[in-house]
Design a protein around this motif. Sequence first.
Motif, mmCIF file in Angstrom:
data_model
loop_
_atom_site.group_PDB
_atom_site.id
_atom_site.type_symbol
_atom_site.label_atom_id
_atom_site.label_comp_id
_atom_site.label_asym_id
_atom_site.label_seq_id
_atom_site.Cartn_x
_atom_site.Cartn_y
_atom_site.Cartn_z
ATOM 1 N N PRO A 35 0.822 -1.207 0.000
ATOM 2 C CA PRO A 35 0.000 0.000 0.000
ATOM 3 C C PRO A 35 0.858 1.260 0.000
ATOM 4 O O PRO A 35 1.872 1.325 0.669
ATOM 5 N N GLY A 36 0.432 2.235 -0.752
ATOM 6 C CA GLY A 36 1.141 3.514 -0.769
ATOM 7 C C GLY A 36 2.409 3.504 -1.601
ATOM 8 O O GLY A 36 3.138 4.482 -1.625
ATOM 9 N N ASN A 37 2.711 2.408 -2.282
ATOM 10 C CA ASN A 37 3.918 2.341 -3.088
ATOM 11 C C ASN A 37 3.743 3.258 -4.287
ATOM 12 O O ASN A 37 2.751 3.198 -4.982
ATOM 13 N N ARG A 38 4.708 4.127 -4.524
ATOM 14 C CA ARG A 38 4.584 5.120 -5.594
ATOM 15 C C ARG A 38 5.117 4.652 -6.928
ATOM 16 O O ARG A 38 4.978 5.340 -7.914
ATOM 17 N N GLU A 39 5.765 3.498 -6.951
ATOM 18 C CA GLU A 39 6.223 2.971 -8.229
ATOM 19 C C GLU A 39 5.005 2.612 -9.071
ATOM 20 O O GLU A 39 4.003 2.131 -8.545
ATOM 21 N N PRO A 40 5.063 2.811 -10.389
ATOM 22 C CA PRO A 40 3.955 2.364 -11.228
ATOM 23 C C PRO A 40 3.745 0.863 -11.020
ATOM 24 O O PRO A 40 4.720 0.119 -10.913
ATOM 25 N N PRO A 41 2.506 0.390 -10.950
ATOM 26 C CA PRO A 41 2.248 -1.016 -10.653
ATOM 27 C C PRO A 41 2.988 -1.989 -11.558
ATOM 28 O O PRO A 41 3.518 -2.985 -11.080
ATOM 29 N N LEU A 42 3.030 -1.713 -12.862
ATOM 30 C CA LEU A 42 3.724 -2.640 -13.749
ATOM 31 C C LEU A 42 5.232 -2.588 -13.542
ATOM 32 O O LEU A 42 5.927 -3.569 -13.764
ATOM 33 N N ARG A 43 5.768 -1.462 -13.098
ATOM 34 C CA ARG A 43 7.198 -1.384 -12.770
ATOM 35 C C ARG A 43 7.507 -2.339 -11.626
ATOM 36 O O ARG A 43 8.526 -3.000 -11.601
ATOM 37 N N LEU A 44 6.600 -2.411 -10.646
ATOM 38 C CA LEU A 44 6.816 -3.316 -9.527
ATOM 39 C C LEU A 44 6.785 -4.774 -9.970
ATOM 40 O O LEU A 44 7.555 -5.591 -9.481
ATOM 41 N N LEU A 45 5.911 -5.108 -10.917
ATOM 42 C CA LEU A 45 5.930 -6.464 -11.464
ATOM 43 C C LEU A 45 7.271 -6.730 -12.138
ATOM 44 O O LEU A 45 7.824 -7.822 -12.027
ATOM 45 N N GLY A 46 7.798 -5.730 -12.830
ATOM 46 C CA GLY A 46 9.109 -5.872 -13.462
ATOM 47 C C GLY A 46 10.209 -6.073 -12.446
ATOM 48 O O GLY A 46 11.109 -6.891 -12.627
ATOM 49 N N LEU A 47 10.149 -5.323 -11.344
ATOM 50 C CA LEU A 47 11.146 -5.485 -10.284
ATOM 51 C C LEU A 47 11.087 -6.894 -9.706
ATOM 52 O O LEU A 47 12.113 -7.527 -9.472
ATOM 53 N N ASP A 96 4.508 -12.598 -20.786
ATOM 54 C CA ASP A 96 5.715 -13.423 -20.899
ATOM 55 C C ASP A 96 6.909 -12.757 -20.220
ATOM 56 O O ASP A 96 7.644 -13.395 -19.463
ATOM 57 N N ALA A 97 7.122 -11.477 -20.494
ATOM 58 C CA ALA A 97 8.284 -10.763 -19.952
ATOM 59 C C ALA A 97 8.236 -10.675 -18.436
ATOM 60 O O ALA A 97 9.259 -10.793 -17.762
ATOM 61 N N LEU A 98 7.039 -10.458 -17.883
ATOM 62 C CA LEU A 98 6.897 -10.267 -16.441
ATOM 63 C C LEU A 98 6.600 -11.562 -15.707
ATOM 64 O O LEU A 98 6.488 -11.571 -14.482
ATOM 65 N N ASP A 99 6.474 -12.648 -16.461
ATOM 66 C CA ASP A 99 6.172 -13.949 -15.870
ATOM 67 C C ASP A 99 4.965 -13.856 -14.939
ATOM 68 O O ASP A 99 5.006 -14.270 -13.778
#
Length: 129
Positions: free
Chosen positions: A57-69, A111-114
């Motif tokens: 909650p409150g994470n400012r990273e774009p949601p798809l960026r977090l999936l990438g991380l 595929d890229a983000l599994d």
Amino acid sequence: MLRAARERAGLTQRAVALALGVAGGERVSAWEAGRGTPRDTQLAPLAKILNLTVEEPGNREPPLRLLGLRAGLSVPTFAAAVGLSVRTVFRWESGEYVLTLTGSVLDRWSDALDAPSSVIESEFRRGKT
């Protein structure tokens, strides 16, 4: 957000810096104060060290960026995997560019983000709000 995540993890700035292989805690302090940002190659290890997740909650990273991380991908690696330029990815994340999530784009991202397509669609919509 970075400071709060570090404190939740019970880590000092120096401990985070050492785990990332950067000099001292000064760099982490600068990131926390908004006077710089980690390199793309440091984002995945930093997310792992701080136990950040897409659901945070409150994470400012774009949601798809977090999936990438979570998948261990830097922005350039992700961009190459999905057939976009790094600039396009950054422009899309900032809201400067509107990206339509078509079937083929969704498949490449999945595929890229599994991650399942349903998760990609959900996070994509969440990032637009």
